[in-house]
Design a protein around this motif. Structure first.
Motif, PDB file in Angstrom:
ATOM      1  N   ALA A  67       2.381   5.530  -3.767  1.00  0.00           N
ATOM      2  CA  ALA A  67       1.477   5.483  -4.914  1.00  0.00           C
ATOM      3  C   ALA A  67       1.605   6.779  -5.706  1.00  0.00           C
ATOM      4  O   ALA A  67       1.275   7.841  -5.203  1.00  0.00           O
ATOM      5  N   ASN A  68       2.127   6.670  -6.923  1.00  0.00           N
ATOM      6  CA  ASN A  68       2.256   7.838  -7.796  1.00  0.00           C
ATOM      7  C   ASN A  68       1.232   7.817  -8.921  1.00  0.00           C
ATOM      8  O   ASN A  68       1.363   8.541  -9.893  1.00  0.00           O
ATOM      9  N   ASN A  69       0.251   6.935  -8.780  1.00  0.00           N
ATOM     10  CA  ASN A  69      -0.783   6.821  -9.807  1.00  0.00           C
ATOM     11  C   ASN A  69      -2.094   6.461  -9.109  1.00  0.00           C
ATOM     12  O   ASN A  69      -2.109   5.640  -8.191  1.00  0.00           O
ATOM     13  N   THR A  70      -3.184   7.079  -9.548  1.00  0.00           N
ATOM     14  CA  THR A  70      -4.489   6.834  -8.915  1.00  0.00           C
ATOM     15  C   THR A  70      -4.879   5.367  -8.967  1.00  0.00           C
ATOM     16  O   THR A  70      -5.602   4.877  -8.114  1.00  0.00           O
ATOM     17  N   ASP A  71      -4.410   4.658  -9.975  1.00  0.00           N
ATOM     18  CA  ASP A  71      -4.778   3.250 -10.121  1.00  0.00           C
ATOM     19  C   ASP A  71      -3.761   2.303  -9.497  1.00  0.00           C
ATOM     20  O   ASP A  71      -3.751   1.109  -9.797  1.00  0.00           O
ATOM     21  N   ALA A  72      -2.903   2.837  -8.662  1.00  0.00           N
ATOM     22  CA  ALA A  72      -1.990   1.983  -7.893  1.00  0.00           C
ATOM     23  C   ALA A  72      -2.740   1.514  -6.645  1.00  0.00           C
ATOM     24  O   ALA A  72      -3.211   2.327  -5.862  1.00  0.00           O
ATOM     25  N   GLN A  73      -2.862   0.207  -6.488  1.00  0.00           N
ATOM     26  CA  GLN A  73      -3.522  -0.348  -5.291  1.00  0.00           C
ATOM     27  C   GLN A  73      -2.460  -1.007  -4.440  1.00  0.00           C
ATOM     28  O   GLN A  73      -1.891  -2.020  -4.843  1.00  0.00           O
ATOM     29  N   MET A  74      -2.197  -0.462  -3.273  1.00  0.00           N
ATOM     30  CA  MET A  74      -1.059  -0.927  -2.503  1.00  0.00           C
ATOM     31  C   MET A  74      -1.453  -1.203  -1.056  1.00  0.00           C
ATOM     32  O   MET A  74      -2.108  -0.381  -0.423  1.00  0.00           O
TER      33      MET A  74
END
Lengths: 305, 305
Positions: free
Chosen positions: A261-268
């Motif tokens: 996850a390279n973005n706070t809004d990445a949900q993985m």
């Protein structure tokens, strides 16, 4: 077209007669039949082996069959196929490769597929791999798949290895733009001394891009499988990777999923499980009069379908 | 003992006075206080820096404190600690390292811990890492932990990085014999430009060995975290690996779990999730009058505890 070729086409592409719509049938390293449609153009590449496929924008509800069969021993077939899928089209592509090898030499097919899926286009891609034959010559299939998805495009890939493939190295890479959605369904069965490696990297580069990877595998006998699916979230995005494997006999399975996850809004999210066949199911089926092997076959088939 | 040292000991080992039982306190590269007990012997190594700790078989309900503090700038402390835990003993080990750095030079502690846990022994190991100080000198902590677990032994490791550690590379390796059970609880918080790498490899070599890994992390600001937990199942065994991360601001988190089943009776499950802070919780807390930052702190604390 000999009987082996016909049988393989039935197994890998569900073809028992000439398909409707565009198609290209490749046999033992040569294109043997081809048909274009008004909206789907197939052209032989000039610089290397393979075809360029162009689907016109707004093409709807058409199918494209591009099966590959090898029925001779000692064939080494390397093919580059490039797909240009026009904006807002909606098509089904049935690929797949079958090898019938009765000889002592290895027969191999390496298909390098590049898809450019334009804005708003929708692609369903089905690829089945299968090997058979009485010879001790190996059957090897190495698919490389690169998918570039533009804004709001959709792609569903079903990649199946039915059986009989001695060795496979599967490389899949996808780049998703804004709003693009990719679903990858991988089903893989290995037996005897077979080896299967599946590497997948999905880059979620666009806002609200989504990927779902469902990988199911069964490893029998002394076979070995290694899975390495990777998802990289560079924007607001969602990823769900699920790998489930049934391990039997003396088989080995390794699962190495990766989420970045390279973005706070990445949900993985990733889930993986490796285990043996469900014993309760096995016993239940045996109470219906099946022997152990029959019961196992039913469970494996249900798991992969 | 100066005030900084006292404060660090309180934070990393919950010590506000001399501990009961065996202990060894290391400060700025030197052992400053030591106490053995009848059952726990601590001896300075002769060939390299560090201590040999021997816990007699059947030692019950004793504790061992071995905190390390650094309050000077520019210290580079490398320590080898070997633990021989006697059969059927049941002990608690409180380790941990705190750095107070007010200077410009880097202060670093690398602790290489080897545990041999004999048959039927039970160990609870708690290790807390913490950094503070007004200087721009880095605070670096690199723990290497090797655990060899004999038949039916039990080990629970709680490894916590509280805050203030600029860089950490954590290497953990464990070998489990028949019936051994390992629980690893990792809690990690990074902020600013901090980097944390955690590599873990657990070999389930004995029948009915079990491992459970619970990793929880929070990455704030521009910090980066990489997790690579690997479990190898070589016998009938069970593994459950669970990694959950909260990602905030411009932080990056990469999770690369690996499960490898080399035996049909290896049951292995992995779950990983990376996502931002729960928005509903955030809003709920804010309705109680907290500002966003206060609410975030509460959620992060709850997540890590």
């Amino acid at each position: 077209m000999n009987q082996n070729t016909k049988d393989l086409l039935k197994t890998i592409a569900d073809l028992s007669s000439t398909p409707t719509g565009a198609f290209n049938i490749r046999s033992n390293g040569k294109a043997i039949q081809r048909q274009c449609s008004e909206n789907i153009e197939i052209i032989t590449k000039e610089d290397k082996t393979g075809i360029d496929i162009t689907v016109k924008p707004n093409t709807k509800h058409e199918s494209l069959h591009i099966p590959v069969v090898i029925t001779e021993s000692g064939i080494n077939d390397l093919v580059y196929n490039d797909f240009e899928i026009g904006a807002n089209s909606d098509i089904v592509i049935i690929a797949g490769c079958g090898i019938h090898n009765d000889g002592h030499a290895k027969s191999q097919h390496d298909g390098i597929h590049f898809f450019h899926i334009d804005k708003g286009a929708k692609v369903k891609y089905i690829e089945k791999h299968y090997g058979e034959g009485s010879g001790d010559g190996e059957r090897e299939l190495n698919p490389t798949t690169i998918v570039k998805m533009e804004e709001n495009s959709y792609c569903e890939m079903e990649m199946v290895q039915i059986e009989g493939v001695n060795s496979t190295i599967r490389e899949t890479t996808a780049y998703l733009a804004k709003g693009a959605k990719l679903i990858v369904i991988e089903k893989l069965m290995t037996h005897d001394n077979q080896i299967a490696h599946s590497n997948m990297t999905v880059y979620l580069n666009g806002e609200d891009s989504t990927v779902q990877v469902i990988s199911r595998s069964v490893a029998k006998n002394d076979s070995e499988q290694v899975f390495h699916p990777t998802v990289v979230g560079n924007e607001k995005c969602r990823a769900h990777v699920q790998c489930d494997s049934i391990i039997m006999d003396k088989a080995k399975v390794r699962s190495v999923p990766e989420i970045a996850a390279n973005n706070t809004d990445a949900q993985m999210v990733h889930e993986a499980a490796i285990g043996k066949i469900n014993n309760d199911q096995l016993i239940k089926l045996q109470t219906f009069g099946m022997d152990e092997e029959e019961a196992e076959d039913i469970i494996v088939e249900a798991f992969l379908n």
